[in-house]
Design a protein around this motif. Structure first.
Motif, short mmCIF file in Angstrom:
data_model
loop_
_atom_site.label_atom_id
_atom_site.label_comp_id
_atom_site.label_asym_id
_atom_site.label_seq_id
_atom_site.Cartn_x
_atom_site.Cartn_y
_atom_site.Cartn_z
N ASP A 1 0.86 -1.17 0.00
CA ASP A 1 0.00 0.00 0.00
C ASP A 1 0.91 1.23 0.00
OD1 ASP A 1 -2.17 1.70 0.23
OD2 ASP A 1 -3.19 0.42 1.68
N PRO A 2 0.69 2.20 -0.89
CA PRO A 2 1.59 3.35 -0.98
C PRO A 2 1.83 4.04 0.36
CG PRO A 2 0.08 3.36 -2.83
CD PRO A 2 -0.38 2.26 -1.91
N VAL A 3 3.04 4.54 0.54
CA VAL A 3 3.43 5.27 1.74
C VAL A 3 3.49 6.76 1.41
CG1 VAL A 3 5.34 5.74 3.33
CG2 VAL A 3 4.69 3.38 2.83
N MET A 4 2.88 7.58 2.27
CA MET A 4 2.92 9.02 2.10
C MET A 4 4.11 9.60 2.84
SD MET A 4 1.86 12.01 1.15
CE MET A 4 0.19 11.84 0.49
N MET A 5 4.86 10.44 2.17
CA MET A 5 5.98 11.16 2.78
C MET A 5 5.72 12.66 2.60
SD MET A 5 9.08 8.82 1.18
CE MET A 5 10.36 9.86 1.87
N SER A 6 5.41 13.39 3.65
CA SER A 6 5.17 12.95 5.01
C SER A 6 3.69 13.09 5.30
CB SER A 6 5.93 13.83 5.98
OG SER A 6 7.32 13.63 5.95
N GLY A 7 3.25 12.54 6.42
CA GLY A 7 1.85 12.68 6.78
C GLY A 7 1.63 13.75 7.82
N THR B 1 -3.33 5.90 -9.70
CA THR B 1 -3.16 4.55 -9.18
C THR B 1 -1.72 4.13 -9.39
OG1 THR B 1 -5.46 4.00 -9.69
CG2 THR B 1 -3.94 2.16 -9.34
N LEU B 2 -0.99 3.97 -8.29
CA LEU B 2 0.41 3.58 -8.38
C LEU B 2 0.51 2.06 -8.40
CD1 LEU B 2 1.93 6.09 -5.77
CD2 LEU B 2 1.62 6.38 -8.24
N ARG B 3 1.53 1.58 -9.05
CA ARG B 3 1.72 0.13 -9.16
C ARG B 3 2.13 -0.46 -7.81
NH1 ARG B 3 4.61 -1.94 -14.60
NH2 ARG B 3 3.89 -3.88 -13.63
N THR B 4 1.61 -1.64 -7.54
CA THR B 4 1.97 -2.36 -6.31
C THR B 4 2.55 -3.74 -6.61
OG1 THR B 4 -0.28 -3.24 -6.14
CG2 THR B 4 0.17 -1.17 -4.99
N ASP B 5 2.65 -4.07 -7.89
CA ASP B 5 3.08 -5.42 -8.26
C ASP B 5 4.58 -5.53 -8.53
OD1 ASP B 5 2.67 -3.73 -10.50
OD2 ASP B 5 2.62 -5.46 -11.84
#
Length: 374
Positions: free
Chosen positions: A134-140, A354-358
Motif C-alpha cells: 500500500d503506498p506510503v505518504m511522505m510525510s503525513g 493509481t500507483l503500481r503495487t506489483d
C-alpha cells in the motif's frame, strides 16, 4: 492566554509564543535559510536559532485509519517543522515530546537519523508477514522537505529505499527543495511508483513570507510543479489551508498557475485549528492582520458550528455552512475551467493516480534482490 496585543515578532518564525521545554538540546545550528531576502529577515528583529535533537525511535512508518485521510501509511523523517506556518495542524504533536506547540515546534526539530534503515526494515518485515503493498505518504505530519532536509537528506535516503524496493510512495511538500530529487522522482515515475502534491497557498510572496516564513517563494513552487510534471510524475496542487478573509480570493489564480505549470489535480483544506494551534494562529493573526482579526474569527466560527474547530469526520477538512459551500463551489468551478481533477478536500480528488503495487521486491543490504522460493 490573552491576545489583546501581539507578542514581539520573531524573524522568520510563524509563532512568537515560547513554552519552556524540560529537555536539553544536543546541538544548535544557526539557521539562515529563509526564502530569498536577508534584508527582509533582518527587518523583523529578534531571531531564534534552530536546534536539532536525535530521535531513537524503532519505527518510522505510521498507520492511519481516518476516513478523511487518503493514505494508510505515512513516513515522517522529522518531527516539528521549521517552515513556521502558524496554522499547522501538527503543532500539538510536539507536546508529546515535551516541547511546546509555538516556537518550539518550528525551532526545536527532532530528526530520525536512521529513517532509511527503519523504512527498509519495515518493508522487509511486511514482506515476511505477507502485508499488502500500500503506498506510503511522505510525510503525513510535518514537511519532509523542510529546511533541514538540505543538511540531513533523510527524505532522499528513504526515496532511494523506495526505488530499490520498487515500493510506491507519494510526496507532499511546500518546499521547492524537492527539485533536488528529480532524478529519483523520474526513476520512480518511469515505473508508476510515485505521485507528488505541492502546496501553494498564494501567489503573493509578501503574503507567503508571513504565512509560511521559511518556505519557498510561490514562483519556486510553481517551477517545482513544472519540473516534476516534466518527469512524467502526476502532480497535484494543494490550496491548503484556505484562510477566510486572508487568501481565499487567490483560489482562481493559484489553480490557473498550477494548471499552466503542469498540475493535473487539485485539492484544498479549509483552515483547521485543533487544540493548541488556535492560540498560535490567533497570536499570528493579531500580529499581521489586526484589522481583519474579528472578521476572520467570525468566518471560522460560521464554518465550524460556532466553534473555532471541528474534529468531526467528513467536515473537519472543509467545514460546513454557506461559506464552506461557496469555497467548494469556487474550487469546483475553477478546476473545471482549468482542466484539473478536483477534490472537495484533502485526499478526495475524483481521479487519484493509481500507483503500481506489483513491482515490490526485497533487496538485501548488500544490494542483491531476494529471490522467491516459489
Amino acid at each position: 492566554m490573552s491576545h489583546e496585543k501581539p507578542n514581539q515578532k520573531i524573524a522568520g518564525r510563524g509563532s512568537s509564543l515560547r513554552i519552556v521545554s524540560r529537555f536539553e538540546s544536543v546541538s544548535r545550528v544557526d539557521d539562515e535559510e529563509v526564502i530569498d531576502d536577508p534584508e527582509y529577515m533582518e527587518s523583523l528583529g529578534a531571531k531564534v536559532n534552530t536546534e536539532y535533537f536525535e530521535d531513537s525511535s524503532s519505527s518510522v512508518v505510521s498507520e492511519n485509519s481516518s476516513p478523511d485521510i487518503p493514505f494508510r501509511y505515512s513516513l515522517n523523517p522529522y518531527r516539528g517543522c521549521s517552515h513556521g506556518c502558524s496554522y499547522c495542524y501538527a503543532r500539538p504533536t510536539h507536546e508529546y515530546l515535551g516541547f511546546g506547540p509555538g516556537l518550539d515546534f518550528e525551532s526545536r526539530i527532532v530528526i530520525k537519523p536512521n529513517a532509511a534503515q527503519l523504512f527498509r526494515n519495515w518493508l522487509v518485515e511486511g514482506h515476511r508477514k505477507g502485508r499488502e503493498v500500500d503506498p506510503v505518504m511522505m510525510s503525513g505530519v510535518t514537511d519532509c522537505y523542510q529546511t533541514c532536509e538540505k543538511q540531513f537528506e533523510l527524505t532522499r535516503q528513504c526515496l532511494e529505499v523506495a526505488r530499490d524496493f520498487r515500493y510506491p510512495v507519494s510526496l507532499i511538500t511546500k518546499n521547492a527543495l524537492i527539485r533536488r530529487d528529480l532524478d529519483l522522482i523520474e526513476e520512480l515515475a518511469s515505473m508508476n511508483l510515485v505521485s507528488v502534491a505541492i502546496s501553494v497557498t498564494s501567489l503573493d510572496q509578501s503574503l507567503t513570507r508571513i504565512m509560511e516564513p521559511r518556505t519557498s517563494a510561490p514562483a519556486a513552487r510553481l517551477d517545482a510543479i513544472r519540473q516534476i510534471a516534466a518527469t512524467g510524475c502526476p502532480v497535484m496542487v494543494m490550496v491548503a489551508p484556505i484562510i477566510p478573509g486572508i487568501n481565499e480570493q487567490e483560489i482562481p489564480g493559484v489553480l490557473k498557475a498550477a494548471a499552466e505549470a503542469g498540475a493535473t489535480r487539485a485539492g484544498y483544506v479549509s483552515l483547521r485549528l485543533p487544540l493548541t494551534v488556535e492560540p498560535v494562529f490567533l497570536d499570528w493573526l493579531l500580529q499581521h492582520f489586526p484589522d481583519r482579526k474579528e472578521k476572520v474569527v467570525e468566518r471560522i466560527r460560521t464554518m465550524r458550528d460556532g466553534k473555532m474547530n471541528s474534529s468531526a469526520f467528513g467536515e473537519r477538512m472543509t467545514g460546513n455552512g454557506v461559506w464552506a459551500d461557496q469555497t467548494r463551489q469556487l474550487m469546483t468551478t475553477f478546476c473545471k475551467r482549468y482542466g484539473l481533477d478536483c477534490g472537495v478536500s484533502y485526499g478526495k480528488p475524483t481521479e487519484r493516480p493509481t500507483l503500481r503495487t506489483d513491482l515490490f521486491r526485497v533487496v538485501e543490504s548488500d544490494g542483491r534482490v531476494q529471490r522467491e522460493l516459489f
